[in-house]
Scaffold this motif. Structure first.
Motif, PDB file in Angstrom:
ATOM      1  N   TYR A  84       0.830  -1.207   0.000  1.00  0.00           N
ATOM      2  CA  TYR A  84       0.000   0.000   0.000  1.00  0.00           C
ATOM      3  C   TYR A  84       0.867   1.261   0.000  1.00  0.00           C
ATOM      4  O   TYR A  84       0.590   2.216  -0.742  1.00  0.00           O
ATOM      5  CB  TYR A  84      -0.918  -0.011   1.227  1.00  0.00           C
ATOM      6  CG  TYR A  84      -1.762   1.232   1.354  1.00  0.00           C
ATOM      7  CD1 TYR A  84      -2.961   1.349   0.661  1.00  0.00           C
ATOM      8  CD2 TYR A  84      -1.356   2.297   2.148  1.00  0.00           C
ATOM      9  CE1 TYR A  84      -3.740   2.495   0.761  1.00  0.00           C
ATOM     10  CE2 TYR A  84      -2.127   3.446   2.259  1.00  0.00           C
ATOM     11  CZ  TYR A  84      -3.309   3.549   1.557  1.00  0.00           C
ATOM     12  OH  TYR A  84      -4.077   4.687   1.659  1.00  0.00           O
ATOM     13  N   SER A  88       0.921   3.862  -3.039  1.00  0.00           N
ATOM     14  CA  SER A  88       0.537   5.238  -2.722  1.00  0.00           C
ATOM     15  C   SER A  88       1.566   6.228  -3.235  1.00  0.00           C
ATOM     16  O   SER A  88       1.220   7.280  -3.788  1.00  0.00           O
ATOM     17  CB  SER A  88       0.370   5.418  -1.209  1.00  0.00           C
ATOM     18  OG  SER A  88      -0.696   4.628  -0.736  1.00  0.00           O
ATOM     19  N   ARG A  99      -2.820   3.918  -8.748  1.00  0.00           N
ATOM     20  CA  ARG A  99      -4.057   4.340  -8.068  1.00  0.00           C
ATOM     21  C   ARG A  99      -5.006   3.157  -7.905  1.00  0.00           C
ATOM     22  O   ARG A  99      -5.595   2.964  -6.842  1.00  0.00           O
ATOM     23  CB  ARG A  99      -4.738   5.478  -8.825  1.00  0.00           C
ATOM     24  CG  ARG A  99      -4.070   6.824  -8.607  1.00  0.00           C
ATOM     25  CD  ARG A  99      -4.926   7.970  -9.086  1.00  0.00           C
ATOM     26  NE  ARG A  99      -5.206   7.946 -10.512  1.00  0.00           N
ATOM     27  CZ  ARG A  99      -4.419   8.466 -11.450  1.00  0.00           C
ATOM     28  NH1 ARG A  99      -3.306   9.072 -11.118  1.00  0.00           N
ATOM     29  NH2 ARG A  99      -4.758   8.419 -12.712  1.00  0.00           N
ATOM     30  N   LYS A 102      -3.477   0.715  -5.410  1.00  0.00           N
ATOM     31  CA  LYS A 102      -3.591   1.269  -4.058  1.00  0.00           C
ATOM     32  C   LYS A 102      -4.981   0.984  -3.493  1.00  0.00           C
ATOM     33  O   LYS A 102      -5.112   0.578  -2.333  1.00  0.00           O
ATOM     34  CB  LYS A 102      -3.333   2.771  -4.083  1.00  0.00           C
ATOM     35  CG  LYS A 102      -3.532   3.449  -2.753  1.00  0.00           C
ATOM     36  CD  LYS A 102      -3.408   4.955  -2.877  1.00  0.00           C
ATOM     37  CE  LYS A 102      -3.794   5.630  -1.574  1.00  0.00           C
ATOM     38  NZ  LYS A 102      -3.815   7.087  -1.692  1.00  0.00           N
TER      39      LYS A 102
END
Length: 131
Positions: A84, A88, A99, A102
């Motif tokens: 993550y 990010s 994106r 994530k």
């Protein structure tokens, strides 16, 4: 694994360019190690090259680190928090795939993991801001 002269030559050329702290070459070298093209497959070595490029804020390297942590293959410990964090970082630099990744990674985190990820992101953005 077997390699073709093309991959061996590419690995040699990329290795020469990475010495100049050229992030795209470092990512390409990491990919050659990850895939075992022109080099023995070595996920730890791939991570090392991706980290070098990621430290230069190169979003492709950051995305690739996220993928490696999400998959947890080849001796890399699966770590959804770090996946993550890296997705990010790449998403902040405009990577559309990051994106999406994530969002997928976020859905797999529990509350404490999400808090830890946000803490790491806050710390890394502060470090970048300080120079």
């Amino acid at each position: 694994p077997r390699s073709t002269p093309l991959y061996a030559s590419a690995a040699s050329d990329v290795y020469k360019r990475q010495d100049q702290d050229y992030a795209p070459a470092q990512v390409n070298l990491g990919a050659l190690y990850a895939e075992g093209h022109g080099t023995p497959q070595d996920f730890q070595e791939a991570m090392r090259w991706y980290r070098k490029a990621a430290s230069q804020n190169y979003e492709i390297a950051q995305f690739n680190l996220g993928v490696m942590y999400a998959a947890g293959e080849g001796g890399i410990t699966k770590d959804p928090v770090m996946a993550y964090v890296w997705f990010s970082q790449a998403a902040l630099r405009g990577d559309a795939d990051a994106r999406k990744a994530k969002a997928r990674a976020a859905s797999m985190l529990n509350v404490s993991q999400r808090a830890r990820a946000e803490e790491l992101l806050h710390r890394s953005s502060r470090t970048l801001a300080e120079g």
